[in-house]
Motif scaffolding. Structure first.
Motif, PDB file in Angstrom:
ATOM      1  N   PRO A   1       0.836  -1.214   0.000  1.00 42.35           N
ATOM      2  CA  PRO A   1       0.000   0.000   0.000  1.00 42.35           C
ATOM      3  C   PRO A   1       0.866   1.258   0.000  1.00 42.35           C
ATOM      4  O   PRO A   1       1.963   1.274   0.561  1.00 42.35           O
ATOM      5  CB  PRO A   1      -0.797  -0.123   1.304  1.00 42.35           C
ATOM      6  N   TYR A   2       0.355   2.292  -0.611  1.00 43.56           N
ATOM      7  CA  TYR A   2       1.116   3.540  -0.769  1.00 43.56           C
ATOM      8  C   TYR A   2       1.587   4.102   0.568  1.00 43.56           C
ATOM      9  O   TYR A   2       2.702   4.594   0.680  1.00 43.56           O
ATOM     10  CB  TYR A   2       0.261   4.572  -1.512  1.00 43.56           C
ATOM     11  N   SER A   3       0.776   4.001   1.583  1.00 42.69           N
ATOM     12  CA  SER A   3       1.129   4.578   2.890  1.00 42.69           C
ATOM     13  C   SER A   3       2.279   3.830   3.568  1.00 42.69           C
ATOM     14  O   SER A   3       2.924   4.359   4.464  1.00 42.69           O
ATOM     15  CB  SER A   3      -0.094   4.578   3.812  1.00 42.69           C
ATOM     16  N   GLN A   4       2.559   2.621   3.154  1.00 38.79           N
ATOM     17  CA  GLN A   4       3.610   1.813   3.782  1.00 38.79           C
ATOM     18  C   GLN A   4       4.891   1.718   2.955  1.00 38.79           C
ATOM     19  O   GLN A   4       5.787   0.950   3.292  1.00 38.79           O
ATOM     20  CB  GLN A   4       3.086   0.399   4.045  1.00 38.79           C
ATOM     21  N   ILE A   5       4.998   2.493   1.891  1.00 35.94           N
ATOM     22  CA  ILE A   5       6.157   2.379   0.999  1.00 35.94           C
ATOM     23  C   ILE A   5       7.461   2.697   1.715  1.00 35.94           C
ATOM     24  O   ILE A   5       8.434   1.945   1.614  1.00 35.94           O
ATOM     25  CB  ILE A   5       5.978   3.281  -0.240  1.00 35.94           C
ATOM     26  N   SER A   6       7.517   3.775   2.456  1.00 35.98           N
ATOM     27  CA  SER A   6       8.768   4.178   3.105  1.00 35.98           C
ATOM     28  C   SER A   6       9.243   3.146   4.118  1.00 35.98           C
ATOM     29  O   SER A   6      10.429   2.792   4.153  1.00 35.98           O
ATOM     30  CB  SER A   6       8.617   5.532   3.789  1.00 35.98           C
TER      31      SER A   6
ATOM     32  N   LYS B   1      -0.724  15.673  -9.378  1.00 39.07           N
ATOM     33  CA  LYS B   1      -0.482  14.398  -8.695  1.00 39.07           C
ATOM     34  C   LYS B   1       0.727  14.481  -7.779  1.00 39.07           C
ATOM     35  O   LYS B   1       1.655  15.255  -8.011  1.00 39.07           O
ATOM     36  CB  LYS B   1      -0.217  13.276  -9.713  1.00 39.07           C
ATOM     37  N   GLN B   2       0.708  13.658  -6.753  1.00 38.82           N
ATOM     38  CA  GLN B   2       1.858  13.471  -5.880  1.00 38.82           C
ATOM     39  C   GLN B   2       2.221  11.993  -5.892  1.00 38.82           C
ATOM     40  O   GLN B   2       1.374  11.135  -6.135  1.00 38.82           O
ATOM     41  CB  GLN B   2       1.542  13.894  -4.447  1.00 38.82           C
ATOM     42  N   GLY B   3       3.467  11.743  -5.593  1.00 36.90           N
ATOM     43  CA  GLY B   3       3.895  10.352  -5.576  1.00 36.90           C
ATOM     44  C   GLY B   3       5.303  10.225  -5.040  1.00 36.90           C
ATOM     45  O   GLY B   3       5.865  11.172  -4.480  1.00 36.90           O
ATOM     46  N   VAL B   4       5.864   9.033  -5.185  1.00 41.38           N
ATOM     47  CA  VAL B   4       7.237   8.783  -4.761  1.00 41.38           C
ATOM     48  C   VAL B   4       8.008   8.128  -5.902  1.00 41.38           C
ATOM     49  O   VAL B   4       7.450   7.370  -6.701  1.00 41.38           O
ATOM     50  CB  VAL B   4       7.314   7.889  -3.497  1.00 41.38           C
TER      51      VAL B   4
ATOM     52  N   HIS C   1      17.381   0.393 -10.704  1.00 40.70           N
ATOM     53  CA  HIS C   1      15.993   0.208 -11.136  1.00 40.70           C
ATOM     54  C   HIS C   1      15.168   1.358 -10.581  1.00 40.70           C
ATOM     55  O   HIS C   1      15.310   1.711  -9.410  1.00 40.70           O
ATOM     56  CB  HIS C   1      15.450  -1.127 -10.616  1.00 40.70           C
ATOM     57  N   HIS C   2      14.309   1.935 -11.411  1.00 43.72           N
ATOM     58  CA  HIS C   2      13.456   3.057 -10.990  1.00 43.72           C
ATOM     59  C   HIS C   2      12.011   2.577 -10.926  1.00 43.72           C
ATOM     60  O   HIS C   2      11.557   1.820 -11.789  1.00 43.72           O
ATOM     61  CB  HIS C   2      13.559   4.217 -11.986  1.00 43.72           C
ATOM     62  N   LEU C   3      11.325   3.044  -9.912  1.00 43.11           N
ATOM     63  CA  LEU C   3       9.913   2.718  -9.742  1.00 43.11           C
ATOM     64  C   LEU C   3       9.196   3.990  -9.288  1.00 43.11           C
ATOM     65  O   LEU C   3       9.639   4.646  -8.347  1.00 43.11           O
ATOM     66  CB  LEU C   3       9.754   1.601  -8.698  1.00 43.11           C
ATOM     67  N   TRP C   4       8.117   4.331  -9.969  1.00 44.89           N
ATOM     68  CA  TRP C   4       7.327   5.500  -9.594  1.00 44.89           C
ATOM     69  C   TRP C   4       5.969   5.017  -9.105  1.00 44.89           C
ATOM     70  O   TRP C   4       5.328   4.188  -9.756  1.00 44.89           O
ATOM     71  CB  TRP C   4       7.128   6.438 -10.785  1.00 44.89           C
ATOM     72  N   ARG C   5       5.577   5.551  -7.965  1.00 46.28           N
ATOM     73  CA  ARG C   5       4.255   5.238  -7.416  1.00 46.28           C
ATOM     74  C   ARG C   5       3.501   6.539  -7.221  1.00 46.28           C
ATOM     75  O   ARG C   5       4.006   7.471  -6.590  1.00 46.28           O
ATOM     76  CB  ARG C   5       4.369   4.527  -6.056  1.00 46.28           C
ATOM     77  N   LEU C   6       2.322   6.590  -7.753  1.00 45.65           N
ATOM     78  CA  LEU C   6       1.471   7.766  -7.575  1.00 45.65           C
ATOM     79  C   LEU C   6       0.567   7.574  -6.365  1.00 45.65           C
ATOM     80  O   LEU C   6       0.120   6.467  -6.062  1.00 45.65           O
ATOM     81  CB  LEU C   6       0.613   8.002  -8.811  1.00 45.65           C
ATOM     82  N   GLU C   7       0.324   8.692  -5.664  1.00 42.29           N
ATOM     83  CA  GLU C   7      -0.560   8.651  -4.509  1.00 42.29           C
ATOM     84  C   GLU C   7      -1.961   8.332  -5.011  1.00 42.29           C
ATOM     85  O   GLU C   7      -2.431   8.892  -6.002  1.00 42.29           O
ATOM     86  CB  GLU C   7      -0.541  10.010  -3.803  1.00 42.29           C
ATOM     87  N   PRO C   8      -2.637   7.377  -4.332  1.00 38.70           N
ATOM     88  CA  PRO C   8      -3.973   7.019  -4.820  1.00 38.70           C
ATOM     89  C   PRO C   8      -4.956   8.167  -4.634  1.00 38.70           C
ATOM     90  O   PRO C   8      -4.870   8.934  -3.676  1.00 38.70           O
ATOM     91  CB  PRO C   8      -4.365   5.811  -3.946  1.00 38.70           C
ATOM     92  N   THR C   9      -5.838   8.283  -5.579  1.00 40.77           N
ATOM     93  CA  THR C   9      -6.881   9.328  -5.483  1.00 40.77           C
ATOM     94  C   THR C   9      -8.014   8.810  -4.612  1.00 40.77           C
ATOM     95  O   THR C   9      -8.349   7.635  -4.625  1.00 40.77           O
ATOM     96  CB  THR C   9      -7.396   9.703  -6.866  1.00 40.77           C
ATOM     97  N   SER C  10      -8.615   9.715  -3.858  1.00 40.90           N
ATOM     98  CA  SER C  10      -9.677   9.305  -2.921  1.00 40.90           C
ATOM     99  C   SER C  10     -10.997   9.086  -3.606  1.00 40.90           C
ATOM    100  O   SER C  10     -11.391   9.535  -4.555  1.00 40.90           O
ATOM    101  CB  SER C  10      -9.902  10.353  -1.849  1.00 40.90           C
TER     102      SER C  10
END
Length: 125
Positions: free
Chosen positions: A69-74, A98-101, A116-125
């Motif tokens: 889940p996005y909130s647990q990425i860090s 958009k925001q993301g990591v 390796h690069h990975l982009w994750r976008l913050e999920p929209t509500s």
């Protein structure tokens, strides 16, 4: 047997010994070259296998980070980094809407850096 015939026979016998020494020297040199070539190939194969193994580790880490889940990425990234030889960096980014990591997974192998690069976008509500 005549005297000249004996001298020719002795010279021919000595000449065969010289031919054998030259042939053995040639065989020793050819064997040395073949062994060095074989060893170089084995070293190259070993390095290639290590690079492939590390690339698969990186791909596995990226797959794991893509599924959390996005909130647990860090927190997951720091846990995965401590469990492996890879360096995982997490950098937040913003675009217009958009925001993301941006996750970068790095690992060194044989003096070369695998990345390796990975982009994750913050999920929209």
């Amino acid at each position: 047997m005549t005297r000249s015939h004996r001298q020719n026979h002795r010279r021919r016998h000595g000449y065969m010994l010289f031919e054998m020494l030259v042939a053995m020297a040639f065989m020793a040199a050819a064997t040395g070259i073949a062994l060095r070539t074989h060893q170089a190939r084995m070293d190259y194969d070993r390095d290639s296998l290590d690079r492939l193994r590390r690339q698969l580790v990186i791909e596995n880490l990226a797959e794991q980070l893509a599924s959390v889940p996005y909130s647990q990425i860090s927190t997951t990234a720091s846990e995965l980094q401590s469990d492996s030889d890879a360096e995982v960096s997490v950098e937040p980014f913003e675009t217009e809407s958009k925001q993301g990591v941006h996750l970068t997974i790095k690992m060194e192998t044989g003096g070369r850096l695998l990345r390796h690069h990975l982009w994750r976008l913050e999920p929209t509500s």
